[in-house]
Structure formats: C-alpha cells, structure tokens
Scaffold this active site. Structure first.
Site, PDB file in Angstrom:
ATOM      1  N   CYS A  79       0.829  -1.214   0.000  1.00  0.00           N
ATOM      2  CA  CYS A  79       0.000   0.000   0.000  1.00  0.00           C
ATOM      3  C   CYS A  79       0.865   1.266   0.000  1.00  0.00           C
ATOM      4  O   CYS A  79       1.409   1.626  -1.031  1.00  0.00           O
ATOM      5  CB  CYS A  79      -0.980  -0.070   1.174  1.00  0.00           C
ATOM      6  SG  CYS A  79      -2.406   0.994   0.909  1.00  0.00           S
ATOM      7  N   HIS A 169      -3.420  -5.157   1.697  1.00  0.00           N
ATOM      8  CA  HIS A 169      -2.696  -5.410   2.954  1.00  0.00           C
ATOM      9  C   HIS A 169      -2.749  -6.888   3.334  1.00  0.00           C
ATOM     10  O   HIS A 169      -3.601  -7.271   4.146  1.00  0.00           O
ATOM     11  CB  HIS A 169      -3.356  -4.638   4.095  1.00  0.00           C
ATOM     12  CG  HIS A 169      -3.120  -3.168   4.068  1.00  0.00           C
ATOM     13  ND1 HIS A 169      -2.082  -2.567   4.714  1.00  0.00           N
ATOM     14  CD2 HIS A 169      -3.814  -2.171   3.481  1.00  0.00           C
ATOM     15  CE1 HIS A 169      -2.130  -1.256   4.529  1.00  0.00           C
ATOM     16  NE2 HIS A 169      -3.177  -0.994   3.787  1.00  0.00           N
ATOM     17  N   GLU A 171      -0.970  -8.373   5.329  1.00  0.00           N
ATOM     18  CA  GLU A 171      -0.640  -8.513   6.760  1.00  0.00           C
ATOM     19  C   GLU A 171      -1.865  -8.309   7.654  1.00  0.00           C
ATOM     20  O   GLU A 171      -1.813  -8.571   8.845  1.00  0.00           O
ATOM     21  CB  GLU A 171       0.495  -7.548   7.151  1.00  0.00           C
ATOM     22  CG  GLU A 171       0.104  -6.100   7.372  1.00  0.00           C
ATOM     23  CD  GLU A 171      -0.192  -5.314   6.088  1.00  0.00           C
ATOM     24  OE1 GLU A 171      -0.216  -5.913   4.985  1.00  0.00           O
ATOM     25  OE2 GLU A 171      -0.436  -4.100   6.191  1.00  0.00           O
TER      26      GLU A 171
HETATM   27  N1  GLN Z   1      -3.532   6.399   1.171  1.00  0.00           N
HETATM   28  C1  GLN Z   1      -2.225   6.077   1.703  1.00  0.00           C
HETATM   29  C2  GLN Z   1      -1.135   6.864   1.003  1.00  0.00           C
HETATM   30  O1  GLN Z   1      -1.387   7.605   0.120  1.00  0.00           O
HETATM   31  C3  GLN Z   1      -1.955   4.603   1.589  1.00  0.00           C
HETATM   32  C4  GLN Z   1      -2.944   3.849   2.434  1.00  0.00           C
HETATM   33  C5  GLN Z   1      -2.416   2.601   3.058  1.00  0.00           C
HETATM   34  O2  GLN Z   1      -1.219   2.352   3.139  1.00  0.00           O
HETATM   35  N2  GLN Z   1      -3.340   1.820   3.592  1.00  0.00           N
HETATM   36  O3  GLN Z   1      -0.009   6.742   1.349  1.00  0.00           O
END
Ligand code: GLN
Length: 187
Positions: A79, A169, A171
C-alpha cells in the site's frame, strides 16, 4: 532469514507477526544504525506514504535505503510501501524511493470505495483475501514488471526483479500467501 521491517509509521507490527508465524526473524528499522544490521530483505508497510517519505528524510534513512535498494536489496512494499517504491505517481508530484518501474495512482478508489475487501487470484497461488484501505493501484508498468494480481481490471500486485508490491494489505488477513511468496523470492 532476517527481514528488516521499516517501523516509522503504519502497520508494521502485523508484518512482524506474520514473519514470526512463518519462522522468519525480523527486526525494526527506526534509525540509521538499524541499517547496518545484516538483512536478507526489507518490508515497507502500509500507512501514509507522505509521512513515511518525510520521516525517511528527517531520520537520514532516505539516501542509504535508496542505495541499498538500487544495489539489489529485496523489498516488499504494501500500500503506502508501494507508493514509496513507485517511480511515478500519476496524481502526486512527490516521488520517494522510486526504484520500481510502475505508475501508481494514489487513493485510487476515491472516498466511497476507499476501503473494501475482496478475494482474487495472486500469482500462481490461487485465490487469496485482499484488504484495501485508501489504496493505490498500478496504472501502468514497465516491460520488466510482472503483473501478479488485478482487481476490477486494475493491477494490484506486481514484481520487478526482487521488488514486490501489493496495493492491498496481506498482513491484515490471516492468509500468509504473499509473505511466503516474498520469502521464497529471497532464496
Ligand atoms: N492512502 C495512503 C497513502 O497515500 C496509503 C494507504 C495505506 O497504506 N493503507 O499513502
């Protein structure tokens, strides 16, 4: 197997728990001295890419880490970790470590669909659960990037050499498939 987990912000403890369950040891990277420990691979967790990017600079970790990645340190980014590794971000002028040849879209699902859960195939591992939280997706990828998963026709997992990223994610589920995939990559 010794995995460094970037532990500046976000969901790093969950990665450590999965690694422990898989029998891999891990340590947290919080300051420059931590980078001198021997590591077979690095995990960059989800959270906020802008916050993590700023902290990397403030703590003097940015340049050494970028060099280690360019020198071939295997990495798994989830992410925000995907955004930190992306060479291009379509809707943000910031660039971070920029070692992976993808164009990511930040907060790509808008507010309504900011968070959702689905089940979809990952690599050759069959269906796995995927949890998305204000997630990016990958809009396009360079010729050397292997696409590992797509959801709604958007790329959500990819690999280039020893760099692995997921927009979701793994995890935060009890499925260890992606972490196993990463550990196999290090062998
Ligand atoms: N929206 C976050 C970002 O721009 C990422 C979200 C996440 O890691 N769950 O960094």
């Amino acid at each position: 197997m010794q995995i460094g987990v970037l532990a500046l912000q976000g969901a790093f403890i969950e990665h450590e728990h999965i690694l422990t369950a898989l029998g891999a040891s891990s340590f947290e990277i919080r300051q420059l001295a931590d980078l001198s420990r021997s590591m077979d691979g690095l995990i960059i967790p989800g959270g906020e890419s802008t916050v993590q990017g700023k902290l990397l600079h403030d703590l003097g970790l940015f340049e050494p880490l970028q060099k280690m990645l360019n020198d071939g340190l295997p990495v798994f980014g989830t992410c925000a970790g995907l955004l930190l590794l992306a060479k291009h971000i379509a809707n943000d002028e910031r660039r971070h470590l920029a070692t992976l040849d993808i164009t990511a879209v930040r907060n790509a699902y808008g507010r309504q669909l900011g968070s959702f859960h689905t089940i979809a195939p990952f690599a050759d591992c069959g269906n796995i659960p995927m949890t998305f939280i204000r997630a990016p997706y990958i809009e396009s990828a360079g010729a050397n990037v292997e696409i590992l998963a797509a959801v709604n026709e958007h790329i959500v997992a990819a690999r280039e050499g020893k760099q692995l990223v997921t927009a979701f994610h793994p995890e935060l589920t009890d499925d260890a498939t992606v972490h196993k995939y990463f550990l196999n990559m290090l062998k």
